[in-house]
Motif scaffolding. Structure first.
Motif, PDB file in Angstrom:
ATOM      1  N   ASP A 296       6.952   9.384  -7.567  1.00 34.71           N
ATOM      2  CA  ASP A 296       7.565   8.292  -8.324  1.00 34.71           C
ATOM      3  C   ASP A 296       7.839   7.144  -7.350  1.00 34.71           C
ATOM      4  OD1 ASP A 296       9.351   6.520  -9.533  1.00 34.71           O
ATOM      5  OD2 ASP A 296      10.444   8.096 -10.578  1.00 34.71           O
ATOM      6  N   PRO A 297       7.251   5.958  -7.570  1.00 32.12           N
ATOM      7  CA  PRO A 297       7.430   4.863  -6.614  1.00 32.12           C
ATOM      8  C   PRO A 297       8.885   4.471  -6.393  1.00 32.12           C
ATOM      9  CG  PRO A 297       5.591   4.390  -8.081  1.00 32.12           C
ATOM     10  CD  PRO A 297       6.288   5.595  -8.628  1.00 32.12           C
ATOM     11  N   ASP A 298       9.713   4.573  -7.425  1.00 28.13           N
ATOM     12  CA  ASP A 298      11.130   4.246  -7.228  1.00 28.13           C
ATOM     13  C   ASP A 298      11.792   5.249  -6.283  1.00 28.13           C
ATOM     14  OD1 ASP A 298      12.079   1.851  -8.757  1.00 28.13           O
ATOM     15  OD2 ASP A 298      11.048   2.886 -10.381  1.00 28.13           O
ATOM     16  N   GLU A 299      11.395   6.498  -6.354  1.00 27.06           N
ATOM     17  CA  GLU A 299      11.921   7.492  -5.415  1.00 27.06           C
ATOM     18  C   GLU A 299      11.409   7.207  -4.006  1.00 27.06           C
ATOM     19  OE1 GLU A 299      11.109  11.438  -6.740  1.00 27.06           O
ATOM     20  OE2 GLU A 299      12.250  11.220  -8.606  1.00 27.06           O
TER      21      GLU A 299
ATOM     22  N   TRP B 240       0.816  -1.215   0.000  1.00 20.98           N
ATOM     23  CA  TRP B 240       0.000   0.000   0.000  1.00 20.98           C
ATOM     24  C   TRP B 240       0.850   1.266   0.000  1.00 20.98           C
ATOM     25  CZ3 TRP B 240      -4.164  -1.784  -1.709  1.00 20.98           C
ATOM     26  CH2 TRP B 240      -5.361  -1.052  -1.716  1.00 20.98           C
ATOM     27  N   THR B 241       2.121   1.144   0.352  1.00 17.87           N
ATOM     28  CA  THR B 241       3.010   2.309   0.303  1.00 17.87           C
ATOM     29  C   THR B 241       3.197   2.783  -1.135  1.00 17.87           C
ATOM     30  OG1 THR B 241       4.124   1.590   2.320  1.00 17.87           O
ATOM     31  CG2 THR B 241       5.335   3.127   0.911  1.00 17.87           C
ATOM     32  N   THR B 242       3.188   1.850  -2.055  1.00 17.01           N
ATOM     33  CA  THR B 242       3.237   2.171  -3.488  1.00 17.01           C
ATOM     34  C   THR B 242       1.915   1.705  -4.101  1.00 17.01           C
ATOM     35  OG1 THR B 242       4.411   0.075  -3.863  1.00 17.01           O
ATOM     36  CG2 THR B 242       5.744   2.070  -3.665  1.00 17.01           C
ATOM     37  N   ARG B 243       0.844   2.316  -3.630  1.00 16.62           N
ATOM     38  CA  ARG B 243      -0.502   1.819  -3.900  1.00 16.62           C
ATOM     39  C   ARG B 243      -0.805   1.670  -5.392  1.00 16.62           C
ATOM     40  NH1 ARG B 243      -6.225   4.532  -1.831  1.00 16.62           N
ATOM     41  NH2 ARG B 243      -7.588   2.993  -2.810  1.00 16.62           N
TER      42      ARG B 243
ATOM     43  N   ILE C  75       2.530   2.914   4.467  1.00 17.64           N
ATOM     44  CA  ILE C  75       2.196   4.340   4.474  1.00 17.64           C
ATOM     45  C   ILE C  75       0.956   4.583   3.622  1.00 17.64           C
ATOM     46  CG2 ILE C  75       2.992   6.655   3.864  1.00 17.64           C
ATOM     47  CD1 ILE C  75       5.856   5.672   4.324  1.00 17.64           C
ATOM     48  N   PHE C  76      -0.047   5.218   4.229  1.00 18.78           N
ATOM     49  CA  PHE C  76      -1.224   5.715   3.518  1.00 18.78           C
ATOM     50  C   PHE C  76      -1.071   7.232   3.460  1.00 18.78           C
ATOM     51  CE2 PHE C  76      -4.548   2.213   4.348  1.00 18.78           C
ATOM     52  CZ  PHE C  76      -3.589   1.259   4.637  1.00 18.78           C
ATOM     53  N   ASN C  77      -0.742   7.759   2.302  1.00 22.31           N
ATOM     54  CA  ASN C  77      -0.436   9.183   2.196  1.00 22.31           C
ATOM     55  C   ASN C  77      -0.569   9.592   0.745  1.00 22.31           C
ATOM     56  OD1 ASN C  77       1.515  11.427   1.545  1.00 22.31           O
ATOM     57  ND2 ASN C  77       1.725  11.465   3.777  1.00 22.31           N
ATOM     58  N   ALA C  78      -1.430  10.566   0.464  1.00 22.69           N
ATOM     59  CA  ALA C  78      -1.692  10.958  -0.918  1.00 22.69           C
ATOM     60  C   ALA C  78      -0.433  11.459  -1.612  1.00 22.69           C
ATOM     61  CB  ALA C  78      -2.781  12.030  -0.959  1.00 22.69           C
TER      62      ALA C  78
ATOM     63  N   GLY D 244       4.800  -7.077   1.727  1.00 20.52           N
ATOM     64  CA  GLY D 244       3.499  -7.281   2.358  1.00 20.52           C
ATOM     65  C   GLY D 244       2.432  -7.041   1.305  1.00 20.52           C
ATOM     66  N   LEU D 245       1.669  -8.053   0.988  1.00 23.43           N
ATOM     67  CA  LEU D 245       0.696  -7.995  -0.098  1.00 23.43           C
ATOM     68  C   LEU D 245      -0.698  -7.651   0.410  1.00 23.43           C
ATOM     69  CD1 LEU D 245       1.823 -11.150  -2.092  1.00 23.43           C
ATOM     70  CD2 LEU D 245       2.131  -8.767  -2.793  1.00 23.43           C
ATOM     71  N   TRP D 246      -1.500  -7.088  -0.498  1.00 25.14           N
ATOM     72  CA  TRP D 246      -2.902  -6.798  -0.221  1.00 25.14           C
ATOM     73  C   TRP D 246      -3.783  -7.655  -1.127  1.00 25.14           C
ATOM     74  CZ3 TRP D 246      -5.570  -2.791   2.679  1.00 25.14           C
ATOM     75  CH2 TRP D 246      -4.753  -2.186   3.642  1.00 25.14           C
ATOM     76  N   ARG D 247      -4.907  -8.060  -0.609  1.00 29.33           N
ATOM     77  CA  ARG D 247      -5.741  -9.033  -1.309  1.00 29.33           C
ATOM     78  C   ARG D 247      -6.300  -8.498  -2.626  1.00 29.33           C
ATOM     79  NH1 ARG D 247     -10.340 -11.004   2.224  1.00 29.33           N
ATOM     80  NH2 ARG D 247     -10.460 -12.643   0.619  1.00 29.33           N
TER      81      ARG D 247
END
Length: 279
Positions: free
Chosen positions: A258-261, A9-12, A249-252, A32-35
């Protein structure tokens, strides 16, 4: 650093393949995976992808919401998915007051019986544990910050979660220690020590100040908020936890970057705020 895990979810906005590839690029050994994204990619395909990449599944999120009316079949399915993925635990967000739906206005059938809702959670856990036992899955109760008690989790403290877990073997029912949810509790270090081998997952992040209008998105990268992660990390380590450490992290703003950043920053902050406290 080999214990660092990316909670998906950090890289949603990354799909399962993108998140797995990102972990490999950045040398992160667990995820950590989400369903929901797992279902989108396909369970069997996700199992193969993760195994071929050599990643550990530090958790599967989430089961729970036991205070609703259709929880049993979905939670049995979640247990089965966790078993197939070889997840270290299935995270349980237990649900809020019956009739309260996250993000929706209150309706006419809302219950305000908090004690009754907690009793429902205990009964549901008793019904689910045998299936988890059959599939050799560890359930992990996650207490959430009290501001989520109405709509997401009537378990608000680690002590409450441990009280629910204690009737069961520690290898079957454990707890999640999430810095965002427990840092405020004056009893937290004592309860972490009490938890011992029941700690099934340790999740780290920070809390923004001021909180955004949607408090669900009030998490931040370690060092960007008000939580002192180090004492909690030392307490979890002293309690004997040696498993993966997820950054969730849940954060808009984080989701829009950039997910790599994000992963590069996550590794730096983990090295600064978590690793020194591991001893």
């Amino acid at each position: 650093m080999n214990r660092l895990s990316l909670n998906q979810w950090t890289t949603r906005h990354w799909s399962v393949p993108e998140a797995v590839a990102g972990c490999r690029r950045h040398g992160i050994e667990a995820i950590g995976l989400w369903r929901e994204p797992v279902a989108e990619h396909g369970l069997a395909a996700t199992v193969k992808l993760v195994r071929d990449a050599g990643l550990r599944v530090s958790s599967l999120c989430r089961g729970g919401f036991f205070t609703g009316s259709t929880w049993l079949d979905d939670n049995r399915a979640a247990v089965d998915e966790a078993a197939e993925l070889g997840a270290a635990c299935l995270v349980l967000v237990v649900g809020g007051l019956p009739g309260v739906v996250p993000g929706e206005a209150l309706g006419a059938r809302v219950s305000r019986d908090l004690a009754g809702a907690r009793s429902q959670v205990a009964q549901a856990l008793d019904a689910l544990v045998p299936h988890a036992e059959e599939r050799n899955v560890r359930l992990a109760l996650e207490p959430l910050h009290p501001m989520y008690a109405a709509d997401r989790a009537v378990l608000s403290t680690l002590g409450q979660a441990l009280d629910l877990a204690e009737p069961y073997p520690s290898e079957r029912v454990g707890v999640v220690v999430d810095t965002f949810h427990v840092w405020w509790d004056p009893e937290v270090e004592r309860q972490i020590a009490r938890a011992g081998d029941r700690i099934a997952s340790y999740q780290v992040c920070d809390q923004l100040m001021p909180l955004p209008a949607d408090v669900l998105l009030g998490r931040a990268m370690m060092g960007d908020g008000v939580i002192d992660v180090a004492p909690l990390t030392r307490a979890v380590t002293a309690a004997g936890y040696a498993g993966d450490i997820e950054v969730e992290i849940f954060n808009a703003g984080v989701w829009g970057a950039d997910p790599d950043e994000v992963l590069a920053t996550m590794k730096r902050r983990y090295a600064t705020h978590v690793v020194p406290a591991l001893g």
